[in-house]
Design a protein around this motif. Structure first.
Motif, PDB file in Angstrom:
ATOM      1  N   VAL A 161     -27.944   9.275  24.353  1.00  0.00           N
ATOM      2  CA  VAL A 161     -27.496   8.635  25.490  1.00  0.00           C
ATOM      3  C   VAL A 161     -27.957   7.384  25.824  1.00  0.00           C
ATOM      4  CG1 VAL A 161     -26.163   9.090  27.688  1.00  0.00           C
ATOM      5  CG2 VAL A 161     -26.715  10.972  25.928  1.00  0.00           C
ATOM      6  N   GLY A 162     -27.172   6.229  25.836  1.00  0.00           N
ATOM      7  CA  GLY A 162     -27.767   5.128  26.332  1.00  0.00           C
ATOM      8  C   GLY A 162     -26.688   4.148  26.831  1.00  0.00           C
ATOM      9  N   PRO A 163     -27.223   2.754  27.156  1.00  0.00           N
ATOM     10  CA  PRO A 163     -26.051   1.870  27.542  1.00  0.00           C
ATOM     11  C   PRO A 163     -25.064   1.497  26.455  1.00  0.00           C
ATOM     12  CG  PRO A 163     -28.347   1.098  27.968  1.00  0.00           C
ATOM     13  CD  PRO A 163     -28.373   2.440  27.305  1.00  0.00           C
ATOM     14  N   VAL A 223     -22.573   7.390  30.413  1.00  0.00           N
ATOM     15  CA  VAL A 223     -22.586   5.897  29.727  1.00  0.00           C
ATOM     16  C   VAL A 223     -23.508   4.880  29.809  1.00  0.00           C
ATOM     17  CG1 VAL A 223     -19.905   5.682  29.862  1.00  0.00           C
ATOM     18  CG2 VAL A 223     -21.409   5.101  31.977  1.00  0.00           C
ATOM     19  N   LEU A 224     -24.586   5.240  30.652  1.00  0.00           N
ATOM     20  CA  LEU A 224     -25.877   4.235  30.815  1.00  0.00           C
ATOM     21  C   LEU A 224     -27.090   4.682  30.425  1.00  0.00           C
ATOM     22  CD1 LEU A 224     -25.060   2.066  33.726  1.00  0.00           C
ATOM     23  CD2 LEU A 224     -24.255   1.765  31.394  1.00  0.00           C
ATOM     24  N   GLY A 225     -26.906   6.227  29.988  1.00  0.00           N
ATOM     25  CA  GLY A 225     -28.450   6.782  29.868  1.00  0.00           C
ATOM     26  C   GLY A 225     -28.890   7.286  31.137  1.00  0.00           C
ATOM     27  N   LEU A 226     -30.418   7.296  31.057  1.00  0.00           N
ATOM     28  CA  LEU A 226     -31.035   7.377  32.440  1.00  0.00           C
ATOM     29  C   LEU A 226     -31.470   6.268  33.088  1.00  0.00           C
ATOM     30  CD1 LEU A 226     -33.472  10.295  31.391  1.00  0.00           C
ATOM     31  CD2 LEU A 226     -31.248  10.512  32.712  1.00  0.00           C
ATOM     32  N   PRO A 227     -31.688   5.978  34.228  1.00  0.00           N
ATOM     33  CA  PRO A 227     -31.577   4.863  35.186  1.00  0.00           C
ATOM     34  C   PRO A 227     -33.107   4.101  34.766  1.00  0.00           C
ATOM     35  CG  PRO A 227     -31.712   6.544  36.547  1.00  0.00           C
ATOM     36  CD  PRO A 227     -31.204   7.263  35.367  1.00  0.00           C
TER      37      PRO A 227
END
Lengths: 120, 208
Positions: free
Chosen positions: B52-54, B120-124
């Motif tokens: 999961v990532g941007p 949609v962006l993964g972890l901040p």
């Protein structure tokens, strides 16, 4: 946030998600417990929020996962699912197990030399 | 082959970091109670470290740029439109897509803690979770954007969206000029993580 800090941070597109393995484990515990219905995400956000807004929280957010874990412990104790004394006893047991494990071998709780006496 | 180098045969103790020991303690208790299992924990870690990532969000943005009916769907029901690409939130949260225009630039923050559109962006990133960004994004958004190197035209307003546990925002940056007719794949390269938080804009075609 200083200009250089922001610039440095804004430029890091491929930074590691977790800086240490325990952070990943603490993160995953929360996701797993939420998916199991142990707590709602709103409950979790409230618990985490109280921790990260604490006056002692690091200004640069570097203790974020320390706060994350404290929030998780607090929430589980509050819900009566985990006893604080058990957390302390098992933390001590894991430390003893680590010391008793030869370097290079996996640390297992069974390696705790006091396991029989303490029964944790 | 002979092993003629010296192995270090001192029996060093292993030391667990205090936080690592606490996590293990908690995991042991929860496993014994049957509330978590180790395999599930490993899967979650692997998912967030590698899957999961941007890129997911960049796909959503590129599709919105190149497919007006998808952009429309995204405006009306971002949760469903994003889920149609296979990116569903795990915490049952709702998504809202906020579209940048020449009049309005959107910026996302979570003043309370660190709510963020993981799917949609993964972890901040670290700065998103840090107190300075959380407090200043609302009070002085232009100042914060300037520190990220983003100077907006004077006529463009900044709208700040405060995320919650139930509602997460995805910024849809403006499509850069000169990229009309590009393939989704090519467009994806122009969409950085920060441009979907609002601390950057999409890359110009020559910069990608």
């Amino acid at each position: 946030m200083s200009r250089s800090e922001a610039a440095a941070l804004a430029g890091t597109r491929d930074e590691a998600v977790f800086s240490e393995p325990w952070q990943a484990e603490a993160f995953a515990l929360v996701v797993a417990l939420n998916e199991r219905g142990v707590f709602s995400w709103t409950e979790w956000a409230d618990a985490l929020s109280a921790q990260v807004r604490h006056p002692d929280a690091a200004a640069d957010g570097s203790d974020y996962y320390d706060r994350w874990l404290a929030a998780l412990e607090g929430l589980l104790v509050h819900k009566g699912l985990v006893a604080q004394a058990d957390v302390e006893a098992l933390t001590a047991a894991w430390h003893r197990a680590a010391h008793a494990t030869p370097h290079g071998q996996p640390i297992l709780l069974e390696n705790d030399p006091m396991q029989a006496e303490t029964g944790v | 082959m002979a092993h003629d180098h010296d192995h270090d045969h001192h029996h060093h103790d292993n030391d667990l970091d205090p936080m690592a020991a606490r996590v293990r303690a908690l995991e042991t208790i929860l496993t014994r109670k049957g509330l978590v299992d180790t395999a599930a924990i490993d899967t979650i870690v692997e998912t967030y470290e590698t899957k999961v990532g941007p890129r997911n969000g960049a796909h959503v943005v590129a599709k919105a740029w190149s497919d007006p009916s998808f952009a429309d769907w995204l405006r009306r029901d971002a949760t469903a439109a994003i889920a149609s690409l296979g990116y569903a939130g795990r915490q049952g949260e709702h998504m809202q897509a906020v579209f940048n225009t020449a009049e309005t630039h959107n910026l996302v923050v979570c003043t309370l803690c660190s709510c963020y559109p993981w799917s949609v962006l993964g972890l901040p990133p670290v700065w998103y979770k840090a107190p300075p960004y959380r407090s200043r994004a609302v009070l002085d958004p232009r100042g914060v954007l300037a520190e990220f190197g983003l100077i907006l035209p004077e006529g463009q307003k900044v709208r700040v969206w405060d995320s919650t546990a139930e509602l997460r925002y995805l910024v849809i940056p403006m499509q850069p000029d000169g990229t009309e007719g590009w393939s989704e794949d090519r467009l994806t390269e122009l969409v950085s993580r920060d441009s979907m938080i609002g601390t950057a804009v999409a890359l110009a075609p020559e910069a990608a």
